[in-house]
Design a protein around this motif. Structure first.
Motif, PDB file in Angstrom:
ATOM      1  N   SER A  39      16.396  34.806  22.844  1.00 11.29           N
ATOM      2  CA  SER A  39      16.028  33.532  22.221  1.00 11.29           C
ATOM      3  C   SER A  39      17.066  32.459  22.526  1.00 11.29           C
ATOM      4  O   SER A  39      16.735  31.277  22.649  1.00 11.29           O
ATOM      5  N   LEU A  40      18.328  32.857  22.655  1.00  4.44           N
ATOM      6  CA  LEU A  40      19.358  31.889  23.029  1.00  4.44           C
ATOM      7  C   LEU A  40      19.089  31.332  24.423  1.00  4.44           C
ATOM      8  O   LEU A  40      19.235  30.125  24.670  1.00  4.44           O
ATOM      9  N   GLY A  41      18.681  32.209  25.337  1.00  8.73           N
ATOM     10  CA  GLY A  41      18.346  31.743  26.684  1.00  8.73           C
ATOM     11  C   GLY A  41      17.237  30.720  26.671  1.00  8.73           C
ATOM     12  O   GLY A  41      17.281  29.726  27.396  1.00  8.73           O
ATOM     13  N   LEU A  42      16.235  30.933  25.819  1.00 10.81           N
ATOM     14  CA  LEU A  42      15.127  29.976  25.714  1.00 10.81           C
ATOM     15  C   LEU A  42      15.595  28.662  25.103  1.00 10.81           C
ATOM     16  O   LEU A  42      15.140  27.582  25.504  1.00 10.81           O
ATOM     17  N   ALA A  43      16.510  28.731  24.131  1.00 16.30           N
ATOM     18  CA  ALA A  43      17.044  27.505  23.533  1.00 16.30           C
ATOM     19  C   ALA A  43      17.846  26.715  24.561  1.00 16.30           C
ATOM     20  O   ALA A  43      17.720  25.487  24.663  1.00 16.30           O
ATOM     21  N   LEU A  44      18.669  27.422  25.335  1.00 15.00           N
ATOM     22  CA  LEU A  44      19.438  26.755  26.389  1.00 15.00           C
ATOM     23  C   LEU A  44      18.518  26.151  27.446  1.00 15.00           C
ATOM     24  O   LEU A  44      18.890  25.202  28.139  1.00 15.00           O
ATOM     25  N   LEU A  45      17.329  26.716  27.570  1.00 12.35           N
ATOM     26  CA  LEU A  45      16.340  26.175  28.494  1.00 12.35           C
ATOM     27  C   LEU A  45      15.999  24.729  28.148  1.00 12.35           C
ATOM     28  O   LEU A  45      15.671  23.935  29.029  1.00 12.35           O
ATOM     29  N   GLY A  46      16.088  24.368  26.862  1.00 15.65           N
ATOM     30  CA  GLY A  46      15.796  23.004  26.452  1.00 15.65           C
ATOM     31  C   GLY A  46      16.677  21.992  27.155  1.00 15.65           C
ATOM     32  O   GLY A  46      16.209  20.942  27.618  1.00 15.65           O
ATOM     33  N   ALA A  47      17.964  22.275  27.269  1.00 14.72           N
ATOM     34  CA  ALA A  47      18.881  21.370  27.966  1.00 14.72           C
ATOM     35  C   ALA A  47      18.495  21.235  29.432  1.00 14.72           C
ATOM     36  O   ALA A  47      18.543  20.145  30.004  1.00 14.72           O
ATOM     37  N   SER A  48      18.098  22.328  30.044  1.00 11.54           N
ATOM     38  CA  SER A  48      17.736  22.307  31.451  1.00 11.54           C
ATOM     39  C   SER A  48      16.478  21.489  31.702  1.00 11.54           C
ATOM     40  O   SER A  48      16.393  20.736  32.674  1.00 11.54           O
ATOM     41  N   VAL A  49      15.494  21.622  30.820  1.00  7.91           N
ATOM     42  CA  VAL A  49      14.272  20.835  30.962  1.00  7.91           C
ATOM     43  C   VAL A  49      14.585  19.349  30.819  1.00  7.91           C
ATOM     44  O   VAL A  49      14.091  18.514  31.582  1.00  7.91           O
ATOM     45  N   GLY A  50      15.416  19.011  29.849  1.00  7.18           N
ATOM     46  CA  GLY A  50      15.809  17.620  29.672  1.00  7.18           C
ATOM     47  C   GLY A  50      16.533  17.069  30.884  1.00  7.18           C
ATOM     48  O   GLY A  50      16.271  15.946  31.334  1.00  7.18           O
ATOM     49  N   LEU A  51      17.456  17.841  31.429  1.00  3.99           N
ATOM     50  CA  LEU A  51      18.178  17.439  32.639  1.00  3.99           C
ATOM     51  C   LEU A  51      17.220  17.162  33.791  1.00  3.99           C
ATOM     52  O   LEU A  51      17.306  16.136  34.472  1.00  3.99           O
ATOM     53  N   LEU A  52      16.308  18.098  34.003  1.00  4.40           N
ATOM     54  CA  LEU A  52      15.398  18.002  35.139  1.00  4.40           C
ATOM     55  C   LEU A  52      14.469  16.798  35.010  1.00  4.40           C
ATOM     56  O   LEU A  52      14.314  16.016  35.960  1.00  4.40           O
ATOM     57  N   LEU A  53      13.844  16.631  33.851  1.00  2.78           N
ATOM     58  CA  LEU A  53      12.908  15.520  33.678  1.00  2.78           C
ATOM     59  C   LEU A  53      13.610  14.172  33.798  1.00  2.78           C
ATOM     60  O   LEU A  53      13.079  13.233  34.389  1.00  2.78           O
ATOM     61  N   ALA A  54      14.809  14.068  33.246  1.00  7.75           N
ATOM     62  CA  ALA A  54      15.541  12.802  33.314  1.00  7.75           C
ATOM     63  C   ALA A  54      15.966  12.477  34.741  1.00  7.75           C
ATOM     64  O   ALA A  54      15.871  11.324  35.184  1.00  7.75           O
ATOM     65  N   ALA A  55      16.414  13.491  35.465  1.00  7.92           N
ATOM     66  CA  ALA A  55      16.898  13.252  36.828  1.00  7.92           C
ATOM     67  C   ALA A  55      15.798  12.759  37.757  1.00  7.92           C
ATOM     68  O   ALA A  55      16.050  11.989  38.679  1.00  7.92           O
ATOM     69  N   THR A  56      14.562  13.168  37.520  1.00  8.47           N
ATOM     70  CA  THR A  56      13.470  12.789  38.417  1.00  8.47           C
ATOM     71  C   THR A  56      13.154  11.296  38.349  1.00  8.47           C
ATOM     72  O   THR A  56      12.584  10.746  39.288  1.00  8.47           O
ATOM     73  N   VAL A  57      13.492  10.635  37.248  1.00  8.38           N
ATOM     74  CA  VAL A  57      13.154   9.210  37.099  1.00  8.38           C
ATOM     75  C   VAL A  57      14.365   8.298  37.177  1.00  8.38           C
ATOM     76  O   VAL A  57      14.228   7.082  37.279  1.00  8.38           O
ATOM     77  N   THR A  58      15.569   8.862  37.130  1.00  8.47           N
ATOM     78  CA  THR A  58      16.758   8.022  37.019  1.00  8.47           C
ATOM     79  C   THR A  58      17.057   7.249  38.288  1.00  8.47           C
ATOM     80  O   THR A  58      17.602   6.136  38.231  1.00  8.47           O
ATOM     81  N   GLY A  59      16.725   7.801  39.458  1.00  6.47           N
ATOM     82  CA  GLY A  59      16.977   7.079  40.704  1.00  6.47           C
ATOM     83  C   GLY A  59      16.312   5.706  40.702  1.00  6.47           C
ATOM     84  O   GLY A  59      16.944   4.687  40.998  1.00  6.47           O
ATOM     85  N   ARG A  60      15.051   5.669  40.356  1.00  5.66           N
ATOM     86  CA  ARG A  60      14.340   4.389  40.312  1.00  5.66           C
ATOM     87  C   ARG A  60      14.814   3.534  39.143  1.00  5.66           C
ATOM     88  O   ARG A  60      14.836   2.302  39.232  1.00  5.66           O
ATOM     89  N   LEU A  61      15.205   4.160  38.048  1.00  3.57           N
ATOM     90  CA  LEU A  61      15.730   3.407  36.915  1.00  3.57           C
ATOM     91  C   LEU A  61      17.004   2.659  37.296  1.00  3.57           C
ATOM     92  O   LEU A  61      17.192   1.491  36.929  1.00  3.57           O
ATOM     93  N   VAL A  62      17.875   3.334  38.055  1.00  3.37           N
ATOM     94  CA  VAL A  62      19.105   2.694  38.510  1.00  3.37           C
ATOM     95  C   VAL A  62      18.799   1.574  39.496  1.00  3.37           C
ATOM     96  O   VAL A  62      19.455   0.527  39.500  1.00  3.37           O
ATOM     97  N   GLU A  63      17.782   1.775  40.343  1.00  3.42           N
ATOM     98  CA  GLU A  63      17.374   0.717  41.273  1.00  3.42           C
ATOM     99  C   GLU A  63      16.961  -0.547  40.525  1.00  3.42           C
ATOM    100  O   GLU A  63      17.236  -1.658  40.966  1.00  3.42           O
TER     101      GLU A  63
END
Length: 392
Positions: A39-63
């Motif tokens: 269950s800890l692994g699944l909870a830590l998965l939350g941080a990874s999902v957040g990282l991934l989703l944010a990174a996909t849009v940040t390039g254009r956001l910075v532009e």
């Protein structure tokens, strides 16, 4: 007057401090929310999902908005969520809070690397390892503070609140010196002919290097303390020093990374470091000795030091325009793929640990780190072929 180079270095340090502040408290947070390895692994998965989703849009956001504004807003957001992390009382809320923290740090990570590439181009020499040394020193500072707080009986809530206040105060001291980087509307016409990152093999290979590095770094930050506590019988306070040693070794290696990159080239630095990291992780996993465990994580930190920064620096150069700008989308692409390592790593490591042991999990992580070597060779060849075609 704070220079742009110093300001970006400080932001890298704040990002690392955020990670170093909470990662060593995983054992305490695990007990606080009543989690088991799966269950800890699944909870830590939350941080990874957040990282991934944010990174996909940040390039254009910075532009569109410029790197300075994006860095400032994401740093404040990360600090506030970090404080909330210590208040979680269930596995569900731990996962939700880690998702929010991952999203904030994901935006910060891409924007600060874009700013770092911009400063590196102005300096005309490799600086990415030095900036990432700032991240490592920040992680070291956060980890040492976390270990000290744990040894003195501080709750995660108290310790993380102090870390959050510190981060916001430091940000206000340097925010005006951060480089803005040209917004999108100033360069839109110059981007229309650019090839999409997803269609460029060199970026996929650079992303593979960063991906393997992310898996190994994530495992060391999330699971090193728990490995030493659960399987080597070390107390929580001293066990937190394993990640501190990992971060210190990485920071020292990164300070000299630019010089080594200039003298030796990317291939020996990346491939040789991958082998060192694999050896260190194997030692920490297979040898039942606290001293060997600490030394193994330190060796892994030194070996992985160049992988992520050099890969992102090469990605930024692959997107460079004639006017000296560009690289936002390329950096965001490589970062997004790398973050799938944070996405897949926690549940896979937790699952393997649940079925076998954490030691077995780290053997797998060591093999992943070793894969950086062949990926480096392939990436440099692909980049050379791409440049040759562009000259034709």
């Amino acid at each position: 007057m704070v220079s742009a180079r110093t300001a970006v270095f400080v932001v890298f340090a704040l990002n690392g401090c955020a990670l170093g502040s909470w990662a060593p408290r995983v054992p305490a947070l695990t007990e606080q929310v009543g989690a088991v390895p799966g269950s800890l692994g699944l909870a830590l998965l939350g941080a990874s999902v957040g990282l991934l989703l944010a990174a996909t849009v940040t390039g254009r956001l910075v532009e569109w908005l410029g790197a300075r504004l994006v860095m400032a807003l994401s740093t404040v957001a990360a600090a506030l969520v970090l404080a909330a992390l210590g208040l979680t009382t269930s596995v569900l809320w731990l996962g939700i809070t880690l998702f929010a923290l991952g999203a904030a740090i994901g935006v910060l990570d891409v924007s600060m690397n874009v700013a770092a590439v911009f400063v590196e181009r102005g300096a005309g020499k490799p600086l990415m390892p030095v900036f990432h040394a700032g991240f490592s020193f920040g992680a070291l500072t956060g980890a040492l503070f976390a270990g000290l707080a744990a040894s003195h009986g501080w709750t995660p809530a108290r310790q993380l609140a102090v870390a959050a206040i510190f981060a916001i105060l430091v940000l206000f001291a340097v925010v005006k010196a951060l480089p803005g980087v040209k917004p999108h509307h100033e360069t839109r016409a110059k981007r229309t002919s650019a090839v999409a990152p997803i269609k460029r093999p060199v970026l996929w290979l650079l992303a593979t290097i960063a991906l393997c590095s992310a898996i190994a770094e994530g495992a060391s930050s999330d699971w090193s303390a728990l490995l030493l506590v659960a399987e080597h019988g070390i107390a929580e306070g001293p066990a937190a020093l394993a990640y501190a040693g990992f971060s210190l070794a990485m920071a020292i290696a990164r300070l000299s990374g630019g010089l080594l990159q200039t003298k030796l080239g990317e291939r020996p630095v990346l491939a040789g470091g991958a082998l060192l990291a694999a050896i260190g992780l194997l030692a920490a996993a297979l040898v039942s000795s606290p001293i060997v465990g600490f030394a193994g994580f330190a060796l892994a930190g030194a070996g992985l030091a160049a992988s992520f920064p050099v890969a992102l620096g090469l990605a930024g150069e692959a997107g460079k325009r004639a006017d000296g700008g560009g690289g936002e989308r390329e950096i965001a692409f490589v970062t997004s793929v790398a973050y799938t390592g944070f996405l897949a790593g926690p549940p896979v490591i937790g699952g393997i640990a649940q079925l076998t042991s954490l030691s077995t999990s780290f053997v797998v992580v060591a093999l992943v780190a070793a894969m950086i070597a062949p990926a480096t060779v392939a990436a440099l060849r692909a980049g050379r072929r791409e440049r040759e075609r562009s000259y034709c």
